[in-house]
Design a protein around this motif. Structure first.
Motif, PDB file in Angstrom:
ATOM      1  N   THR A  25       0.838  -1.199   0.000  1.00 62.11           N
ATOM      2  CA  THR A  25       0.000   0.000   0.000  1.00 62.11           C
ATOM      3  C   THR A  25       0.873   1.248   0.000  1.00 62.11           C
ATOM      4  OG1 THR A  25      -1.797  -1.152   1.142  1.00 62.11           O
ATOM      5  CG2 THR A  25      -1.794   1.253   1.293  1.00 62.11           C
ATOM      6  N   GLY A  26       1.926   1.243   0.811  1.00 59.80           N
ATOM      7  CA  GLY A  26       2.834   2.382   0.856  1.00 59.80           C
ATOM      8  C   GLY A  26       3.553   2.603  -0.458  1.00 59.80           C
ATOM      9  N   VAL A  69      -9.370  -3.507   9.428  1.00 60.70           N
ATOM     10  CA  VAL A  69      -8.549  -3.632   8.219  1.00 60.70           C
ATOM     11  C   VAL A  69      -9.313  -4.430   7.162  1.00 60.70           C
ATOM     12  CG1 VAL A  69      -6.465  -4.698   7.252  1.00 60.70           C
ATOM     13  CG2 VAL A  69      -6.318  -3.367   9.371  1.00 60.70           C
ATOM     14  N   VAL A  70      -9.907  -5.534   7.574  1.00 62.65           N
ATOM     15  CA  VAL A  70     -10.678  -6.366   6.639  1.00 62.65           C
ATOM     16  C   VAL A  70     -11.822  -5.546   6.041  1.00 62.65           C
ATOM     17  CG1 VAL A  70     -12.192  -8.381   6.452  1.00 62.65           C
ATOM     18  CG2 VAL A  70     -10.053  -8.534   7.756  1.00 62.65           C
ATOM     19  N   ALA A  71     -12.542  -4.811   6.892  1.00 64.30           N
ATOM     20  CA  ALA A  71     -13.680  -4.018   6.415  1.00 64.30           C
ATOM     21  C   ALA A  71     -13.233  -2.914   5.457  1.00 64.30           C
ATOM     22  CB  ALA A  71     -14.425  -3.416   7.603  1.00 64.30           C
ATOM     23  N   VAL A  72     -12.153  -2.222   5.793  1.00 64.35           N
ATOM     24  CA  VAL A  72     -11.665  -1.148   4.920  1.00 64.35           C
ATOM     25  C   VAL A  72     -11.194  -1.715   3.586  1.00 64.35           C
ATOM     26  CG1 VAL A  72      -9.842   0.581   4.645  1.00 64.35           C
ATOM     27  CG2 VAL A  72     -11.141   0.470   6.776  1.00 64.35           C
ATOM     28  N   ASN A  73     -10.490  -2.838   3.616  1.00 64.37           N
ATOM     29  CA  ASN A  73     -10.046  -3.452   2.361  1.00 64.37           C
ATOM     30  C   ASN A  73     -11.238  -3.880   1.510  1.00 64.37           C
ATOM     31  OD1 ASN A  73      -7.291  -3.088   2.536  1.00 64.37           O
ATOM     32  ND2 ASN A  73      -6.894  -5.096   3.416  1.00 64.37           N
ATOM     33  N   ALA A  74     -12.216  -4.507   2.128  1.00 70.44           N
ATOM     34  CA  ALA A  74     -13.396  -4.950   1.374  1.00 70.44           C
ATOM     35  C   ALA A  74     -14.137  -3.750   0.784  1.00 70.44           C
ATOM     36  CB  ALA A  74     -14.314  -5.764   2.277  1.00 70.44           C
ATOM     37  N   MET A  96     -13.553   0.659  -5.692  1.00 74.53           N
ATOM     38  CA  MET A  96     -12.760   0.654  -6.925  1.00 74.53           C
ATOM     39  C   MET A  96     -13.526   0.029  -8.079  1.00 74.53           C
ATOM     40  SD  MET A  96      -8.780   0.166  -5.911  1.00 74.53           S
ATOM     41  CE  MET A  96      -8.901  -1.035  -4.620  1.00 74.53           C
ATOM     42  N   VAL A  97     -14.294  -1.013  -7.809  1.00 75.19           N
ATOM     43  CA  VAL A  97     -15.127  -1.607  -8.860  1.00 75.19           C
ATOM     44  C   VAL A  97     -16.168  -0.585  -9.320  1.00 75.19           C
ATOM     45  CG1 VAL A  97     -16.852  -3.380  -9.362  1.00 75.19           C
ATOM     46  CG2 VAL A  97     -14.747  -3.999  -8.164  1.00 75.19           C
ATOM     47  N   GLU A  98     -16.794   0.094  -8.367  1.00 72.48           N
ATOM     48  CA  GLU A  98     -17.780   1.107  -8.729  1.00 72.48           C
ATOM     49  C   GLU A  98     -17.160   2.220  -9.571  1.00 72.48           C
ATOM     50  OE1 GLU A  98     -19.476   2.269  -4.972  1.00 72.48           O
ATOM     51  OE2 GLU A  98     -20.953   0.641  -5.050  1.00 72.48           O
ATOM     52  N   PHE A 127      -6.585  -6.959  -6.144  1.00 74.33           N
ATOM     53  CA  PHE A 127      -5.443  -7.003  -5.222  1.00 74.33           C
ATOM     54  C   PHE A 127      -5.904  -6.746  -3.787  1.00 74.33           C
ATOM     55  CE2 PHE A 127      -1.481  -5.188  -3.437  1.00 74.33           C
ATOM     56  CZ  PHE A 127      -0.588  -6.186  -3.795  1.00 74.33           C
ATOM     57  N   VAL A 128      -6.711  -5.710  -3.590  1.00 76.48           N
ATOM     58  CA  VAL A 128      -7.192  -5.353  -2.260  1.00 76.48           C
ATOM     59  C   VAL A 128      -8.148  -6.425  -1.722  1.00 76.48           C
ATOM     60  CG1 VAL A 128      -8.558  -3.650  -0.984  1.00 76.48           C
ATOM     61  CG2 VAL A 128      -6.855  -2.888  -2.612  1.00 76.48           C
TER      62      VAL A 128
END
Length: 135
Positions: free
Chosen positions: A24-25, A80-85, A91-93, A116-117
């Motif tokens: 991510t960085g 972290v899981v929620a933010v990634n999901a 991004m799809v939207e 990736f995410v």
């Protein structure tokens, strides 16, 4: 007072968090360094890529701090899981709803990023579940 459940995650979850943080960085730096260059081939406006890059650097720092805990706080890993999901869905939207003027390459770029995410979300969710079951 709120208590935070911590657990021994084993190396898989901690490694996933670290790789997620570093990648991510690196990608945040890439977006910031190439923002003007991405406008033409991807259709990604600089006004979008710069804030994304800055946000990714903040997210990377948070991921690496979480991964550095001796015993991972389950609430932070769940966040972290929620933010990634959520990031993957957004991004799809962005790729399919024409909210920004992406080129076909830009759409593919955004969908690759979403994939990736989403992979990290799945890996970290599996590690969270495994760690909680073991505790």
């Amino acid at each position: 007072m709120t208590t935070t459940i911590t657990f021994d995650s084993g190396p898989v979850l901690r490694t996933a968090l670290r790789v997620d943080g570093w990648s991510t960085g690196v990608f945040g730096v890439f977006l910031l360094a190439t923002a003007p260059l991405l406008r033409e081939p991807l259709g990604l406006p600089t006004a979008w890529s710069v804030p994304f890059g800055v946000g990714m650097l903040g997210g990377a720092a948070a991921l690496l701090l979480i991964a550095g805990h001796p015993r991972l706080p389950s609430r932070l890993v769940a966040a972290v899981v929620a933010v990634n999901a959520l990031s993957a869905v957004i991004m799809v939207e962005l790729a399919v709803l024409d909210l920004i003027p992406l080129t076909n390459r830009g759409r593919a770029f955004m969908l690759a990023g979403a994939t990736f995410v989403a992979v990290f979300a799945v890996l970290e969710f599996a590690g969270l579940r495994r760690g909680q079951a073991a505790s």
